[in-house]
Design a protein around this motif. Sequence first.
Motif, PDB file in Angstrom:
ATOM      1  N   TYR A  12       0.748  -1.120  -0.118  1.00 45.11           N
ATOM      2  CA  TYR A  12       0.112   0.094   0.040  1.00 45.11           C
ATOM      3  C   TYR A  12       0.957   1.153  -0.042  1.00 45.11           C
ATOM      4  CZ  TYR A  12      -3.994  -3.026   1.574  1.00 45.11           C
ATOM      5  OH  TYR A  12      -5.019  -4.033   1.371  1.00 45.11           O
ATOM      6  N   ASP A  13       1.855   1.453   1.050  1.00 50.58           N
ATOM      7  CA  ASP A  13       2.293   2.690   1.099  1.00 50.58           C
ATOM      8  C   ASP A  13       3.496   2.660  -0.255  1.00 50.58           C
ATOM      9  OD1 ASP A  13       3.686   0.454   2.257  1.00 50.58           O
ATOM     10  OD2 ASP A  13       4.736   1.805   3.729  1.00 50.58           O
ATOM     11  N   ASP A  14       4.034   1.583  -0.562  1.00 53.16           N
ATOM     12  CA  ASP A  14       4.781   1.820  -1.771  1.00 53.16           C
ATOM     13  C   ASP A  14       4.234   2.366  -2.785  1.00 53.16           C
ATOM     14  OD1 ASP A  14       7.706  -0.026  -1.059  1.00 53.16           O
ATOM     15  OD2 ASP A  14       5.759  -0.693  -0.225  1.00 53.16           O
ATOM     16  N   ALA A  15       2.872   1.720  -3.090  1.00 52.07           N
ATOM     17  CA  ALA A  15       1.869   2.123  -4.225  1.00 52.07           C
ATOM     18  C   ALA A  15       1.776   3.798  -4.022  1.00 52.07           C
ATOM     19  CB  ALA A  15       0.621   1.594  -4.157  1.00 52.07           C
ATOM     20  N   GLY A  37       9.439  -8.253  -0.657  1.00 52.14           N
ATOM     21  CA  GLY A  37       9.138  -7.881   0.601  1.00 52.14           C
ATOM     22  C   GLY A  37       7.818  -7.998   0.971  1.00 52.14           C
ATOM     23  N   ASN A  38       6.898  -7.124   0.818  1.00 49.91           N
ATOM     24  CA  ASN A  38       5.731  -7.138   1.494  1.00 49.91           C
ATOM     25  C   ASN A  38       4.904  -8.311   0.866  1.00 49.91           C
ATOM     26  OD1 ASN A  38       5.404  -4.779   2.958  1.00 49.91           O
ATOM     27  ND2 ASN A  38       5.198  -3.454   1.114  1.00 49.91           N
ATOM     28  N   GLN A  39       5.229  -8.677  -0.488  1.00 49.49           N
ATOM     29  CA  GLN A  39       4.820  -9.831  -0.799  1.00 49.49           C
ATOM     30  C   GLN A  39       5.900 -10.487  -1.818  1.00 49.49           C
ATOM     31  OE1 GLN A  39       3.025 -12.285  -0.805  1.00 49.49           O
ATOM     32  NE2 GLN A  39       1.292 -11.863   0.367  1.00 49.49           N
ATOM     33  N   ILE A  80      -0.561  -6.994   6.983  1.00 52.65           N
ATOM     34  CA  ILE A  80      -0.868  -5.659   6.427  1.00 52.65           C
ATOM     35  C   ILE A  80      -1.317  -5.356   5.190  1.00 52.65           C
ATOM     36  CG2 ILE A  80       0.379  -3.455   6.354  1.00 52.65           C
ATOM     37  CD1 ILE A  80      -0.081  -4.133   9.235  1.00 52.65           C
ATOM     38  N   HIS A  81      -0.325  -5.976   4.191  1.00 53.15           N
ATOM     39  CA  HIS A  81      -0.640  -5.505   2.660  1.00 53.15           C
ATOM     40  C   HIS A  81      -1.454  -6.736   2.253  1.00 53.15           C
ATOM     41  CE1 HIS A  81       2.135  -2.447   2.790  1.00 53.15           C
ATOM     42  NE2 HIS A  81       2.735  -3.197   3.770  1.00 53.15           N
ATOM     43  N   GLY A  82      -2.066  -7.640   2.811  1.00 57.61           N
ATOM     44  CA  GLY A  82      -2.849  -8.925   2.205  1.00 57.61           C
ATOM     45  C   GLY A  82      -2.151  -9.783   1.279  1.00 57.61           C
ATOM     46  N   PRO A 124      14.882   3.802  -2.161  1.00 59.42           N
ATOM     47  CA  PRO A 124      14.381   2.318  -1.738  1.00 59.42           C
ATOM     48  C   PRO A 124      13.441   2.333  -0.769  1.00 59.42           C
ATOM     49  CG  PRO A 124      16.780   2.497  -1.274  1.00 59.42           C
ATOM     50  CD  PRO A 124      16.279   3.952  -1.600  1.00 59.42           C
ATOM     51  N   THR A 125      12.304   1.534  -0.929  1.00 62.33           N
ATOM     52  CA  THR A 125      11.187   1.653  -0.044  1.00 62.33           C
ATOM     53  C   THR A 125      10.905   0.412   0.455  1.00 62.33           C
ATOM     54  OG1 THR A 125       9.482   1.848  -1.773  1.00 62.33           O
ATOM     55  CG2 THR A 125      10.042   4.052  -0.873  1.00 62.33           C
ATOM     56  N   GLY A 126      11.945  -0.670   0.004  1.00 58.28           N
ATOM     57  CA  GLY A 126      11.500  -2.337   0.602  1.00 58.28           C
ATOM     58  C   GLY A 126      12.856  -2.544   0.957  1.00 58.28           C
ATOM     59  N   GLY A 158      10.928  -0.087  16.704  1.00 57.75           N
ATOM     60  CA  GLY A 158      10.982  -1.245  15.767  1.00 57.75           C
ATOM     61  C   GLY A 158       9.445  -1.668  15.272  1.00 57.75           C
ATOM     62  N   ASN A 159       9.293  -2.192  14.196  1.00 54.17           N
ATOM     63  CA  ASN A 159       8.092  -2.739  14.091  1.00 54.17           C
ATOM     64  C   ASN A 159       7.952  -4.224  13.483  1.00 54.17           C
ATOM     65  OD1 ASN A 159       9.043  -2.531  11.394  1.00 54.17           O
ATOM     66  ND2 ASN A 159       7.125  -1.106  10.492  1.00 54.17           N
ATOM     67  N   HIS A 160       9.077  -4.665  13.102  1.00 59.56           N
ATOM     68  CA  HIS A 160       9.319  -6.207  12.535  1.00 59.56           C
ATOM     69  C   HIS A 160       9.687  -6.683  13.902  1.00 59.56           C
ATOM     70  CE1 HIS A 160      12.009  -9.457  11.212  1.00 59.56           C
ATOM     71  NE2 HIS A 160      11.088  -9.448  10.353  1.00 59.56           N
ATOM     72  N   SER A 164      13.878  -3.654  15.319  1.00 60.92           N
ATOM     73  CA  SER A 164      13.841  -3.649  13.995  1.00 60.92           C
ATOM     74  C   SER A 164      12.738  -3.390  13.207  1.00 60.92           C
ATOM     75  CB  SER A 164      14.572  -5.068  13.736  1.00 60.92           C
ATOM     76  OG  SER A 164      13.512  -5.916  13.610  1.00 60.92           O
ATOM     77  N   GLU A 165      13.045  -2.465  12.267  1.00 60.80           N
ATOM     78  CA  GLU A 165      12.071  -2.332  11.245  1.00 60.80           C
ATOM     79  C   GLU A 165      11.739  -3.158  10.182  1.00 60.80           C
ATOM     80  OE1 GLU A 165      10.517  -0.465   7.714  1.00 60.80           O
ATOM     81  OE2 GLU A 165      12.645  -0.993   7.899  1.00 60.80           O
ATOM     82  N   PHE A 166      10.777  -3.459   9.620  1.00 56.23           N
ATOM     83  CA  PHE A 166      10.428  -4.463   8.439  1.00 56.23           C
ATOM     84  C   PHE A 166      11.591  -4.504   7.330  1.00 56.23           C
ATOM     85  CE2 PHE A 166       8.608  -6.264   4.784  1.00 56.23           C
ATOM     86  CZ  PHE A 166       8.264  -7.401   4.984  1.00 56.23           C
ATOM     87  N   ASN A 167      11.976  -3.464   6.811  1.00 55.08           N
ATOM     88  CA  ASN A 167      12.633  -3.436   5.584  1.00 55.08           C
ATOM     89  C   ASN A 167      14.230  -3.675   5.828  1.00 55.08           C
ATOM     90  OD1 ASN A 167      10.612  -2.765   3.955  1.00 55.08           O
ATOM     91  ND2 ASN A 167      10.966  -0.577   3.696  1.00 55.08           N
ATOM     92  N   ILE A 168      14.513  -3.658   7.090  1.00 53.04           N
ATOM     93  CA  ILE A 168      15.936  -3.658   7.292  1.00 53.04           C
ATOM     94  C   ILE A 168      16.066  -5.335   8.171  1.00 53.04           C
ATOM     95  CG2 ILE A 168      17.967  -3.063   9.051  1.00 53.04           C
ATOM     96  CD1 ILE A 168      16.730  -0.962   6.787  1.00 53.04           C
ATOM     97  N   HIS A 240       4.384   5.150   5.589  1.00 57.32           N
ATOM     98  CA  HIS A 240       5.806   5.328   5.673  1.00 57.32           C
ATOM     99  C   HIS A 240       6.509   5.726   4.302  1.00 57.32           C
ATOM    100  CE1 HIS A 240       5.564   2.778   9.055  1.00 57.32           C
ATOM    101  NE2 HIS A 240       4.698   1.752   8.454  1.00 57.32           N
ATOM    102  N   ASP A 241       6.143   4.962   3.264  1.00 57.38           N
ATOM    103  CA  ASP A 241       7.141   5.075   1.884  1.00 57.38           C
ATOM    104  C   ASP A 241       7.143   6.391   1.348  1.00 57.38           C
ATOM    105  OD1 ASP A 241       8.141   2.410   2.412  1.00 57.38           O
ATOM    106  OD2 ASP A 241       6.736   1.409   1.189  1.00 57.38           O
ATOM    107  N   PRO A 242       5.824   6.919   1.091  1.00 57.67           N
ATOM    108  CA  PRO A 242       5.998   8.376   0.561  1.00 57.67           C
ATOM    109  C   PRO A 242       6.764   9.226   1.218  1.00 57.67           C
ATOM    110  CG  PRO A 242       3.600   7.533   0.684  1.00 57.67           C
ATOM    111  CD  PRO A 242       4.342   6.823   1.526  1.00 57.67           C
TER     112      PRO A 242
HETATM  113  C1  BDR Z   1       7.935  -0.584   5.784  1.00 59.70           C
HETATM  114  O1  BDR Z   1       7.505  -1.904   5.593  1.00 59.70           O
HETATM  115  C2  BDR Z   1       6.839  -2.281   4.769  1.00 59.70           C
HETATM  116  O2  BDR Z   1       5.821  -3.177   5.014  1.00 59.70           O
HETATM  117  C3  BDR Z   1       6.047  -0.767   4.262  1.00 59.70           C
HETATM  118  O3  BDR Z   1       5.860  -1.127   2.768  1.00 59.70           O
HETATM  119  C4  BDR Z   1       7.156  -0.099   4.528  1.00 59.70           C
HETATM  120  O4  BDR Z   1       8.433   0.144   3.505  1.00 59.70           O
HETATM  121  C5  BDR Z   1       7.462   0.026   6.899  1.00 59.70           C
HETATM  122  O5  BDR Z   1       8.203  -0.608   7.745  1.00 59.70           O
END
Ligand code: BDR
Length: 311
Positions: A12-15, A37-39, A80-82, A124-126, A158-160, A164-168, A240-242
């Motif tokens: 979603y947020d990448d879109a 990443g997200n999928q 989150i993204h389905g 980069p947003t993934g 973090g969220n992951h 730690s955040e998801f993309n990292i 996030h991504d925008p």
């Molecule tokens: C990041 O994780 C992904 O799920 C989102 O698209 C965003 O890039 C946020 O942690």
Amino acid sequence: KIDIILDCDPGYDDAAAILLAAGNPNVNILAITVVAGNQSIAKVTRNALAIAQVAGLHDVPIAAGATRPLMIEPEVAAEIHGETGLDDATLPEEIVLKTDPRHAVQVIIDTVMSRPAGTVTLVPTGPLTNIALAARLEPRIVERVKEVVLMGGAVHTGNHGPYSEFNIGTDPEAADIVFKEKWKVVMVGLDLTYQARVSEEQVARIAAIPTASAKLLAEILTAFNVRYRRVRGFGDAPLHDPCAIACVLDPTVVRYVPVPISVELTGTRTRGMTVADFRRTAPEGCHTHAALELDLARFWDMMADAVSRLP
Ligand code: BDR
Ligand code: CA
């Protein structure tokens, strides 16, 4: 115009990031490269084509890239993204855009090497798999890139994982490569993106804009909010991504500071953490930066303006 390569995993947020970049008159999208990443790579690539088609990006190369992280097992963000990566968003029935036959990593290299040095910004947003592979395959891109403005990481949260955040966190080794290379890195992390909340008021504002892109963005924001509430217990979801695109466009909308940042690879509870060292003033020439403050009103003005200019 600012030349960018958007490396993403829509999501979603990448879109929303694609739509912001596509509609902003000061950005020139040289390529959209896609990373698992997200999928899965197949799903996020299809989503990138669909969003680009709605946005009228008919001449931008779109290339599929890494199918999995460098060292560890792949992990998607389906909750989150389905299942599709963009569940509940109405995408075109027929996708006429085609992917570039090259691998995304090759597209990044070819684009950076063929443009004047110091002009191409990577966004980069993934997960950072494609970017790390590109830096290893063609090390000369590092000094040619203007800057790497990435959504990922965080200074204090973090969220992951707890830190730690998801993309990292989903490809820490790739992130480690990207943060260690001596190009300018701006980490647009959770500290910043948690300020970019999707309020009902902004969704209504976007929904009232009479373009197909605005309608799609409103759907995306609504779906994102519903899922973030359900899964993470958030009131309003953080878009996030925008924020990374906004940062490229105007560093006064996203304020950042230089600070040494390294990626934790071995911590038993903190693997994937982006460790920012704020103990003293950043040393001269510090190449890493952390984004800390968002001008929320201007951020939403940018989003609304972008989708009002698109088909
Ligand atoms: C990041 O994780 C992904 O799920 C989102 O698209 C965003 O890039 C946020 O942690
Ligand atoms: Ca993303």
